[in-house]
Design a protein around this motif. Sequence first.
Motif, PDB file in Angstrom:
ATOM      1  N   ALA A 283       0.832  -1.206   0.000  1.00 33.11           N
ATOM      2  CA  ALA A 283       0.000   0.000   0.000  1.00 33.11           C
ATOM      3  C   ALA A 283       0.862   1.250   0.000  1.00 33.11           C
ATOM      4  O   ALA A 283       0.582   2.226  -0.714  1.00 33.11           O
TER       5      ALA A 283
ATOM      6  N   MET B 255       0.891   4.098  -2.936  1.00 31.29           N
ATOM      7  CA  MET B 255       0.573   5.493  -2.626  1.00 31.29           C
ATOM      8  C   MET B 255       1.711   6.423  -3.017  1.00 31.29           C
ATOM      9  O   MET B 255       1.478   7.528  -3.517  1.00 31.29           O
TER      10      MET B 255
ATOM     11  N   VAL C 160      -5.575   3.506  -3.742  1.00 22.43           N
ATOM     12  CA  VAL C 160      -5.471   2.232  -3.033  1.00 22.43           C
ATOM     13  C   VAL C 160      -6.808   1.850  -2.418  1.00 22.43           C
ATOM     14  O   VAL C 160      -7.473   2.673  -1.778  1.00 22.43           O
TER      15      VAL C 160
ATOM     16  N   HIS D 122      -7.999  -1.122   0.241  1.00 19.76           N
ATOM     17  CA  HIS D 122      -7.339  -2.089   1.128  1.00 19.76           C
ATOM     18  C   HIS D 122      -8.308  -2.644   2.161  1.00 19.76           C
ATOM     19  O   HIS D 122      -9.348  -2.034   2.442  1.00 19.76           O
TER      20      HIS D 122
ATOM     21  N   CYS E 186      -2.105   3.286   6.172  1.00 21.80           N
ATOM     22  CA  CYS E 186      -2.795   4.087   5.157  1.00 21.80           C
ATOM     23  C   CYS E 186      -3.534   5.284   5.728  1.00 21.80           C
ATOM     24  O   CYS E 186      -3.795   6.251   5.014  1.00 21.80           O
TER      25      CYS E 186
ATOM     26  N   GLY F 106      -6.847   5.607   1.772  1.00 22.89           N
ATOM     27  CA  GLY F 106      -7.358   4.544   0.920  1.00 22.89           C
ATOM     28  C   GLY F 106      -8.820   4.272   1.202  1.00 22.89           C
ATOM     29  O   GLY F 106      -9.396   4.784   2.163  1.00 22.89           O
TER      30      GLY F 106
ATOM     31  N   LEU G 283      -7.697  10.322  -3.784  1.00 21.71           N
ATOM     32  CA  LEU G 283      -6.896   9.242  -3.212  1.00 21.71           C
ATOM     33  C   LEU G 283      -5.439   9.346  -3.657  1.00 21.71           C
ATOM     34  O   LEU G 283      -4.519   9.063  -2.864  1.00 21.71           O
TER      35      LEU G 283
ATOM     36  N   GLY H 203      -2.701   9.791  -0.885  1.00 24.86           N
ATOM     37  CA  GLY H 203      -1.721   8.719  -0.814  1.00 24.86           C
ATOM     38  C   GLY H 203      -0.292   9.238  -0.870  1.00 24.86           C
ATOM     39  O   GLY H 203       0.568   8.810  -0.106  1.00 24.86           O
TER      40      GLY H 203
END
Length: 382
Positions: free
Chosen positions: A297, A301, A307, A309, A319, A323, A355, A359
């Motif tokens: 992840a 990112m 992502v 997850h 994260c 995500g 995102l 990320g």
Amino acid sequence: MSLTTLRVVLDQVGDPVPSGIGRYALELTRALIETAPRGCDVAGIVASSPASEYARIDEQLPGLTELYKSALDRRQLAAAWQHGFTRLPGTGMVHAPSLFAPLYRHDRINSPGEQVVVTIHDASAFTHPDSLPSRAAAWTRAMARRAERYADAIVVPTHAVGDDLADVLDLGDRVRVIAGAVSPTLDPGPSVDSRAAALDLPERYVLAVGGIDGISGIPALVRAAAGGHAPEVPLLLVGVHDDELEALVRSLDLADGFEPDRVRALGVLDETDLAVAYTRAAVVAVPALSAGSGLVALEAMSLGAPVVHSDAPALLEVCSDAGVVVARDGAEGYPERLAEAVRSVLDDAELAAALRVRGRVRARAFSWRDSAEKTWQLHADL
């Protein structure tokens, strides 16, 4: 003249294709050399290896002051250290980027310079032993119990791993959370288009990275990609070979009516091609049922991929809010939930863009320099 030497166990660093542990040890050691406090230096400890591997270590870690070469190869040294038979010459600080470490009784109170720190990247040998080869799981549990008895500190990549270990080992206040980071060599380079063409990457695709085991969640993702609720983009799997994918499709009873182009195995990619695959992905899915560092992840990112997850605690920790989270509870409905989450990103350009931004910001919170400075501080505290 150096007053203090930190000896780092360079497990698998010199391998032609380093494992995850090898890459972690390489990046951490490189950063330890760069951040060494005044009066400190870094030496390496390595199992008996071919001359080409020693040369590779010297090339990759030019700041090492010394490379201690064991007379035992890795398999022999792993067995010897498991049973406490082989010690290192002299005394001083030892840092092991894994459980591959010389763990034995020593008097840190009266000899404060003698200390051993090990790293446990995940608790799967205890929580999901079937996800590992039986011999590897047994060795890992044995070494973790030696660490419980003899290690002065235990480094873990996330609080989630520390919590899992606390359920099976009595580590007291010796656990220190020091996260890893993305390798700077994970770079798509200037030839992204030509490499993408060589990999035959489609215009839009979902990417997943990892093997097929009991905790990767990849089988649920393949089922999601094969079902009637699947997004209309292919799923590409890094770390999975064609024969493994075929066997998985059969084991999931998906062979009848399965569209071969819906899921593709890319096999193992080098870091440049992996970076290209991340960069071009419309979504990177990390469906892990259990996780340690959340590195996939983090890598995705850092390269600007949206992502999706699972809600595995380590992934939530790594994260943060960068995500789309999918609940694991209710295994039967997990594939459909994964498919819905992936589709939510594919169908919403604004969400995907948000995102990507979140990320990249989140990934910048992790650096090898920070990891190394915290490692030096840990040894200073001991």
